[in-house]
Design an enzyme around this catalytic site. Sequence first.
Site, short mmCIF file in Angstrom:
data_model
loop_
_atom_site.label_atom_id
_atom_site.label_comp_id
_atom_site.label_asym_id
_atom_site.label_seq_id
_atom_site.Cartn_x
_atom_site.Cartn_y
_atom_site.Cartn_z
CG ASP A 30 -2.09 0.91 1.11
OD1 ASP A 30 -3.20 0.39 0.88
OD2 ASP A 30 -1.93 2.15 1.20
CB THR A 86 -12.20 3.95 -7.84
OG1 THR A 86 -13.13 3.07 -7.17
CG2 THR A 86 -11.15 3.12 -8.52
CE LYS A 223 -18.90 -3.46 -6.71
NZ LYS A 223 -19.35 -4.15 -5.55
CG ASN A 227 -22.42 -1.67 -5.74
OD1 ASN A 227 -22.82 -2.76 -5.36
ND2 ASN A 227 -21.26 -1.16 -5.37
CB CYS A 279 -19.75 0.47 -2.36
SG CYS A 279 -18.19 -0.36 -2.06
CE LYS A 282 -15.92 3.94 -4.45
NZ LYS A 282 -16.12 3.02 -5.55
N1 LIG Z 1 -15.26 -1.31 0.67
C1 LIG Z 1 -16.09 -2.15 0.07
O1 LIG Z 1 -17.02 -2.69 0.68
C2 LIG Z 1 -15.91 -2.47 -1.39
C3 LIG Z 1 -16.61 -3.57 -1.93
C4 LIG Z 1 -16.42 -3.85 -3.29
C5 LIG Z 1 -15.59 -3.06 -4.05
N2 LIG Z 1 -14.96 -1.99 -3.50
C6 LIG Z 1 -14.07 -1.21 -4.33
O2 LIG Z 1 -12.72 -1.58 -4.06
C7 LIG Z 1 -11.85 -0.44 -4.17
C8 LIG Z 1 -11.13 -0.23 -2.86
O3 LIG Z 1 -12.08 0.05 -1.86
P1 LIG Z 1 -11.67 0.04 -0.32
O4 LIG Z 1 -12.93 0.20 0.45
O5 LIG Z 1 -10.78 -1.10 -0.04
O6 LIG Z 1 -10.83 1.41 -0.26
P2 LIG Z 1 -9.70 1.83 0.78
O7 LIG Z 1 -9.59 3.29 0.70
O8 LIG Z 1 -9.98 1.19 2.10
O9 LIG Z 1 -8.37 1.15 0.21
C9 LIG Z 1 -7.69 1.61 -0.89
C10 LIG Z 1 -6.20 1.54 -0.56
O10 LIG Z 1 -5.44 1.83 -1.73
C11 LIG Z 1 -4.26 2.49 -1.32
N3 LIG Z 1 -3.66 3.15 -2.48
C12 LIG Z 1 -4.10 4.23 -3.16
N4 LIG Z 1 -3.28 4.50 -4.19
C13 LIG Z 1 -2.31 3.56 -4.17
C14 LIG Z 1 -1.17 3.29 -4.98
N5 LIG Z 1 -0.88 4.05 -6.03
N6 LIG Z 1 -0.38 2.25 -4.67
C15 LIG Z 1 -0.67 1.46 -3.60
N7 LIG Z 1 -1.73 1.66 -2.80
C16 LIG Z 1 -2.54 2.69 -3.08
C17 LIG Z 1 -4.74 3.44 -0.24
O11 LIG Z 1 -3.71 3.90 0.58
C18 LIG Z 1 -5.77 2.55 0.50
O12 LIG Z 1 -5.18 1.87 1.59
C19 LIG Z 1 -12.76 0.72 -4.57
O13 LIG Z 1 -12.75 0.82 -5.97
C20 LIG Z 1 -14.13 0.28 -4.09
O14 LIG Z 1 -15.16 0.87 -4.83
C21 LIG Z 1 -15.09 -1.69 -2.19
#
Ligand SMILES: NC(=O)c1ccc[n+]([C@@H]2O[C@H](COP(=O)([O-])OP(=O)(O)OC[C@H]3O[C@@H](n4cnc5c(N)ncnc54)[C@H](O)[C@@H]3O)[C@@H](O)[C@H]2O)c1
Length: 458
Positions: A30, A86, A223, A227, A279, A282
């Site tokens: 990360d 995202t 996806k 949602n 989710c 956005k």
């Molecule tokens: N949270 C959910 O329930 C969920 C469910 C399905 C899909 N998603 C999708 O999954 C994705 C991530 O969601 P999340 O909730 O885990 O977000 P999050 O913010 O918890 O995690 C994203 C991570 O990416 C890291 N990051 C950003 N840029 C980076 C880079 N260049 N290199 C390395 N690390 C980097 C950030 O520091 C952060 O820790 C999003 O697109 C979201 O829509 C989320």
Amino acid sequence: MKISVIGTGYVGLVTGACLAEIGHEVMCTDSDAAKIRTLEAGGVPIYEPGLDQVIAKARKENRLRFCANPADAVPAGDAIFICVGTPPLPNGDADLSAIDNVARMVASEATSPKLVIEKSTVPARTGQELKRALSVYTRRPGVTLRVASNPEFLREGTAVEDFLHPDRVVVGVEDETAERQLHDIYRPVLERQFNCPVHAGACPEGPAPQWLVTTINSAELIKHASNSFLALKVSYANMVSDLAERLGADIGEVTRAMGMDPRIGPSFLNAGLGFGGFCLPKDLQAFVRLAERCGVDFSMLKAAEKINKQRIDRFFDKVREALWVVRDKPVGVLGLAFKPNTDDVRFAPAIDLIRRLLEEGADVRAYDPQAMEKARAILPEVAYAPSAYDAAQGAEALVIATEWPEFRALDWEKMRARMRRPLVLDARNLLLPGEMRARGFEYRSFGRPDVVAEPQIA
Ligand SMILES: NC(=O)c1ccc[n+]([C@@H]2O[C@H](COP(=O)([O-])OP(=O)(O)OC[C@H]3O[C@@H](n4cnc5c(N)ncnc54)[C@H](O)[C@@H]3O)[C@@H](O)[C@H]2O)c1
């Protein structure tokens, strides 16, 4: 298989830990070095039921590692899951800059063939852009970098179980090699050949997960379409709730019967404060923007978003009606997370609601079983109570903003004894009006009859 996970937030951490749990060798990274430091020290930066045990076991068995430099993670995996955020841009579009950063980094660091898998939620056609970026920035043109989409459907609060027992695994691919590689990754899940940490070897019977192979564009669209449909369902239930209120019907009775129809289903029909989290809000916005760019007028989604934004106003009408003047009144708030069983407060309706209470001059005292630390970081001005009973102490109203099941199980006699006025404003329809009346409360919720105090002065 050797797997790298880039982005170790909610989705990346669950993905990495669960892939290690089913036997793969996983390296998570990360850009947030503090997050990796916490993980390396044995901590878990998020609350997700069961995740800490899965991580601890996989680390002990040396199948899950963390590294602070994302560039170091690229050589570690034959498959690379992109799980970066995202978030929404001010115009509603998904901000894909983290995906672009990762693409450039992977292209320049890869020295052997890689399958680059989008797990982050992205608008359709992102995979094509990802492919282009990988080929533009690659330093070794002979190294094959394949792209696939593998949208994630897990729900925070039950993420480990959802990952290991999905109803479907969707993979968007362009060739058989990518499909085969993804099938190998998910084989233990598809064939249920792993020691389930959630059910301790006694997983409930049920159909095996569906393996769905699509184009990359379709996988991305699946996806967003899923949602957005869930968001529509919530807003629909909220409008029916408003109507039920005007007509003297009970939304609980209505949605319960609606949900028994298998064509409708019971979930996402709860009336209340609306949807939040990282989710639905956005993804709905990004889907509207995508449709606009394609010349498709998806105004029903805009209506769903508008309805959702108005829920705080609708609730505030109830607050004012019950309290008359809000200024200087002590108000307890139960719940800060966007839903129960998580500490995630991103786009949480509870947070917006508290901001509104503060604007109106209320003296807020809040409690959440897991999310207080994260809430404190964005709302430092609020007083946080060590328990629900402390949040109720001296309150003129108690607001239920997140439907944690343990709030239902509180000793409500004890709660009432602590309050200056026994008024509960239930923004999640967690409790039952009849029971609250019997316990001596004034009680208001969405789409159900109010329990109001009888005037004592003629
Ligand atoms: N949270 C959910 O329930 C969920 C469910 C399905 C899909 N998603 C999708 O999954 C994705 C991530 O969601 P999340 O909730 O885990 O977000 P999050 O913010 O918890 O995690 C994203 C991570 O990416 C890291 N990051 C950003 N840029 C980076 C880079 N260049 N290199 C390395 N690390 C980097 C950030 O520091 C952060 O820790 C999003 O697109 C979201 O829509 C989320």
